[in-house]
Design a protein around this motif. Structure first.
Motif, PDB file in Angstrom:
ATOM      1  N   ARG A 155       0.833  -1.202   0.000  1.00  0.00           N
ATOM      2  CA  ARG A 155       0.000   0.000   0.000  1.00  0.00           C
ATOM      3  C   ARG A 155       0.868   1.252   0.000  1.00  0.00           C
ATOM      4  O   ARG A 155       0.511   2.264  -0.614  1.00  0.00           O
ATOM      5  N   ARG A 169      -5.488  -1.767  -3.974  1.00  0.00           N
ATOM      6  CA  ARG A 169      -6.425  -2.188  -2.935  1.00  0.00           C
ATOM      7  C   ARG A 169      -6.032  -3.592  -2.483  1.00  0.00           C
ATOM      8  O   ARG A 169      -5.573  -4.400  -3.290  1.00  0.00           O
ATOM      9  N   GLY A 175      -8.569  -3.374   2.602  1.00  0.00           N
ATOM     10  CA  GLY A 175      -9.959  -2.964   2.514  1.00  0.00           C
ATOM     11  C   GLY A 175     -10.921  -4.075   2.875  1.00  0.00           C
ATOM     12  O   GLY A 175     -12.124  -3.834   2.974  1.00  0.00           O
ATOM     13  N   ARG A 190     -14.229   0.401  -5.001  1.00  0.00           N
ATOM     14  CA  ARG A 190     -15.095   1.547  -4.721  1.00  0.00           C
ATOM     15  C   ARG A 190     -14.826   2.097  -3.321  1.00  0.00           C
ATOM     16  O   ARG A 190     -15.630   2.838  -2.767  1.00  0.00           O
ATOM     17  N   ASP A 191     -13.676   1.672  -2.751  1.00  0.00           N
ATOM     18  CA  ASP A 191     -13.266   2.104  -1.409  1.00  0.00           C
ATOM     19  C   ASP A 191     -14.207   1.616  -0.319  1.00  0.00           C
ATOM     20  O   ASP A 191     -14.332   2.243   0.747  1.00  0.00           O
ATOM     21  N   GLU A 192     -14.851   0.491  -0.538  1.00  0.00           N
ATOM     22  CA  GLU A 192     -15.669  -0.123   0.494  1.00  0.00           C
ATOM     23  C   GLU A 192     -14.782  -0.965   1.417  1.00  0.00           C
ATOM     24  O   GLU A 192     -13.715  -1.435   1.030  1.00  0.00           O
ATOM     25  N   THR A 193     -15.240  -1.158   2.640  1.00  0.00           N
ATOM     26  CA  THR A 193     -14.561  -2.023   3.602  1.00  0.00           C
ATOM     27  C   THR A 193     -15.453  -3.222   3.874  1.00  0.00           C
ATOM     28  O   THR A 193     -16.646  -3.058   4.160  1.00  0.00           O
TER      29      THR A 193
END
Length: 253
Positions: free
Chosen positions: A100, A107, A129, A150-153
């Motif tokens: 990272r 991701r 993530g 989509r930058d979801e966790t």
């Protein structure tokens, strides 16, 4: 985005190939596999240099702990592709953190043989993530791969309470440690930063333009105010409070 490029980093070839095959069944996903942390880092660098940077790294939480032959059978692969082995170490989390840092757009999804709130928090802190069980179905795996882009966790529901509890405990501990650091004088903080940076008494004295005796006095004061009995314990407390070695360059200026 077009095609999604995924790298699977796992020391067990059969498992890595099974995961790669499961993802490759998706028409818009390209997959490669690496069997060690070194191979994964090399693959990430090559892909970036070729203008085809990897979008998602799927990494075994236990990658690199011991050779695959020394591992014991454990979870199954996504979609039931067969038995998989695991180890207790967390080398994959270190790879996640380095990757990272080296590839900010990357991701990371961590695959683990067992739910462990403390390690899941470490994975999130390393920039992952998602934390997924190794036996998650293919449709779940592909949904998470798309989700982290989509930058979801993503965390297993059963793990969520434990993760929140760990995060709260970590935050509370850090706040208390910072409160203790606030009791130090500016000079004592400089001395502590030298300690965090691994400097001995003489080196700290040279950096801060003090005598070794004065540094020794400050160290004793630091230990007393922090309520610890050794320099090592003081350094550990400072690190938990967020003081990093990188800060020490400013301290000696």
């Amino acid at each position: 985005m077009g095609r999604i490029r995924v790298l699977v980093a796992d020391g067990h070839r059969v498992f890595a190939e099974a995961v790669a095959a499961a993802l490759a069944a998706e028409p818009d996903i390209d997959v490669a596999a690496a069997d060690s942390t070194r191979a994964a880092e090399q693959a990430l660098r090559r892909a970036a240099a070729d203008g085809r940077a990897v979008h998602v790294l799927l990494v075994d939480a236990d990658l690199g702990a011991t050779p695959p032959a020394a591992r014991t059978p454990a979870a199954r692969t996504p979609g039931g592709a067969g038995p998989r082995a695991r180890t207790p170490a967390a080398d994959g989390l270190a790879l996640a953190a380095r990757s990272r840092t080296d590839h900010p757009g990357l991701r990371v999804v961590v695959l683990a043989a067992a739910d462990d709130p403390r390690r899941a928090v470490r994975a999130l802190q390393a920039g992952a993530g998602a934390w997924l069980p190794r036996d998650c179905p293919r449709d779940r795996l592909t949904a998470v791969v798309r989700g982290v882009l989509r930058d979801e966790t993503h965390l297993p529901p059963a793990l969520l309470t434990g993760v929140v509890r760990e995060l709260v405990a970590t935050r509370t501990d850090r706040a208390e440690n910072r409160r203790l650091l606030d009791t130090l004088t500016p000079r004592e903080r400089q001395v502590l930063r030298c300690m965090v940076d691994g400097l001995g008494r003489q080196a700290a004295a040279e950096r801060l333009h003090l005598s070794p005796h004065t540094v020794r006095t400050h160290v004793q004061n630091v230990l007393g105010k922090l309520g610890v009995h050794s320099a090592l314990a003081a350094v550990a407390l400072a690190r938990r409070a967020g003081m990093s070695p990188a800060e020490t360059a400013a301290a000696g200026g």
